[in-house]
Design an enzyme around this catalytic site. Structure first.
Site, mmCIF file in Angstrom:
data_model
loop_
_atom_site.group_PDB
_atom_site.id
_atom_site.type_symbol
_atom_site.label_atom_id
_atom_site.label_comp_id
_atom_site.label_asym_id
_atom_site.label_seq_id
_atom_site.Cartn_x
_atom_site.Cartn_y
_atom_site.Cartn_z
ATOM 1 N N HIS A 10 73.608 -3.771 -59.725
ATOM 2 C CA HIS A 10 73.203 -5.172 -59.594
ATOM 3 C C HIS A 10 74.167 -6.079 -60.351
ATOM 4 O O HIS A 10 74.351 -5.951 -61.556
ATOM 5 C CB HIS A 10 71.787 -5.330 -60.152
ATOM 6 C CG HIS A 10 71.181 -6.669 -59.926
ATOM 7 N ND1 HIS A 10 70.514 -7.355 -60.901
ATOM 8 C CD2 HIS A 10 71.129 -7.456 -58.818
ATOM 9 C CE1 HIS A 10 70.064 -8.505 -60.415
ATOM 10 N NE2 HIS A 10 70.435 -8.583 -59.156
ATOM 11 N N GLU A 37 76.229 -5.275 -55.806
ATOM 12 C CA GLU A 37 75.610 -6.476 -55.256
ATOM 13 C C GLU A 37 76.077 -7.644 -56.112
ATOM 14 O O GLU A 37 76.093 -7.549 -57.344
ATOM 15 C CB GLU A 37 74.078 -6.356 -55.310
ATOM 16 C CG GLU A 37 73.326 -7.537 -54.729
ATOM 17 C CD GLU A 37 73.049 -8.653 -55.740
ATOM 18 O OE1 GLU A 37 72.598 -9.728 -55.310
ATOM 19 O OE2 GLU A 37 73.277 -8.468 -56.955
ATOM 20 N N ASP A 39 76.772 -12.332 -56.102
ATOM 21 C CA ASP A 39 76.393 -13.627 -55.536
ATOM 22 C C ASP A 39 77.609 -14.524 -55.335
ATOM 23 O O ASP A 39 78.544 -14.505 -56.143
ATOM 24 C CB ASP A 39 75.431 -14.339 -56.493
ATOM 25 C CG ASP A 39 74.272 -13.448 -56.900
ATOM 26 O OD1 ASP A 39 73.354 -13.300 -56.091
ATOM 27 O OD2 ASP A 39 74.293 -12.892 -58.025
ATOM 28 N N HIS A 52 75.741 -16.750 -59.931
ATOM 29 C CA HIS A 52 74.360 -16.724 -59.474
ATOM 30 C C HIS A 52 73.663 -18.064 -59.651
ATOM 31 O O HIS A 52 72.948 -18.530 -58.770
ATOM 32 C CB HIS A 52 73.575 -15.644 -60.229
ATOM 33 C CG HIS A 52 72.129 -15.571 -59.858
ATOM 34 N ND1 HIS A 52 71.165 -16.387 -60.432
ATOM 35 C CD2 HIS A 52 71.469 -14.778 -58.972
ATOM 36 C CE1 HIS A 52 69.990 -16.115 -59.912
ATOM 37 N NE2 HIS A 52 70.141 -15.141 -59.025
ATOM 38 N N GLU A 112 75.629 -11.352 -51.596
ATOM 39 C CA GLU A 112 74.525 -12.303 -51.435
ATOM 40 C C GLU A 112 75.071 -13.722 -51.337
ATOM 41 O O GLU A 112 75.718 -14.212 -52.261
ATOM 42 C CB GLU A 112 73.513 -12.218 -52.570
ATOM 43 C CG GLU A 112 72.359 -13.190 -52.330
ATOM 44 C CD GLU A 112 71.261 -13.153 -53.369
ATOM 45 O OE1 GLU A 112 70.494 -14.136 -53.444
ATOM 46 O OE2 GLU A 112 71.165 -12.153 -54.102
#
Length: 250
Positions: A10, A37, A39, A52, A112
């Protein structure tokens, strides 16, 4: 149904490094992770940056926001000092630089799309086009395992990504699955549902799987919970506890 890695770090290094930085990717690699993962948000001048939060103050110091700051100025911010002195001066990465590092290290990506308010379509379109430009060979080969998976809580961003580059796989992100989750996924030609494991049940997991969609969960931080959801048929998940749940966890 799920040609991607099952266990994903993450934001790069989970709780062991400052999130969404190259230092976090190095940390993940040190624990054997080649799946991340992260952002992406657009700067004021329309450049994808790996962050993020829209507002400054948590992972970068000072006052301000991503959509009101140019990329060059964002890249000069300290994205590591908040985490620990050994990371002081770690820069905010550009999307392009982050992707290039992942490609060089053979790290698979769940990207993302994290649009600032009012920039949903622009962000989805930009991320899809920038990703296409970095994965022309994999797109030509038609091998989904060789491509990143785009995801977002913003269906408008995913729709823009679909319209810009239909061949890139997409996942619909939901905190709690809405009643029309299947219709939304179908409208976006999504390949997966991504959801908060805390709101998932065995019955919901089976309902998703019966549609033929992949099922991915965030953010699973105990081995016990990981075993539970995998037994329900969950295909993959991201974790902050890369020290407790390794890439080969089963």
């Amino acid at each position: 149904m799920w040609p991607y890695p099952r266990i994903v770090a993450h934001r790069g290094g989970g709780t062991l490094a400052p999130e969404n930085t190259i230092a976090a990717l190095r940390c993940g690699l040190a624990y054997g992770f080649r799946a991340v993962e992260f952002d992406v948000m657009l700067s004021r001048d329309g450049i994808g940056m790996v962050m993020h939060d829209e507002q400054f103050g948590r992972t970068v110091p000072g006052l301000g926001s991503v959509p009101t700051t140019d990329a060059a100025d964002l890249a000069r911010l300290d994205a590591g000092g908040w985490f620990g002195p050994e990371f002081r001066g770690e820069p905010v990465p550009t999307f392009t630089g982050f992707v290039e590092y992942c490609q060089a290290q053979r790290i698979w990506m769940n990207i993302e799309i994290k649009p600032a308010q009012g920039f949903e379509a622009a962000t989805g379109r930009w991320v899809a086009e920038a990703t296409r430009d970095k994965f022309t060979a994999a797109l030509a080969a038609g091998d989904p395992a060789g491509l990143p998976l785009l995801s977002s809580f913003s269906m408008a961003a995913l729709a823009a990504a679909r319209d810009a580059v239909p061949a890139l796989p997409r996942g619909c992100l939901f905190d709690t699955l809405p009643a029309d989750w299947q219709g939304q996924a179908a409208a976006l030609d999504a390949v997966a549902i991504h959801t908060n494991h805390q709101h998932l049940t065995p019955a919901l997991a089976q309902a998703v799987k019966q549609t033929g969609l992949g099922l991915f969960c965030y953010t699973v931080n105990t081995p016990e919970r990981a075993r539970d959801i995998l037994a329900w048929g969950v295909d993959g998940f991201c974790t902050d506890r890369i020290d407790l749940i390794g890439p080969a966890f089963a």
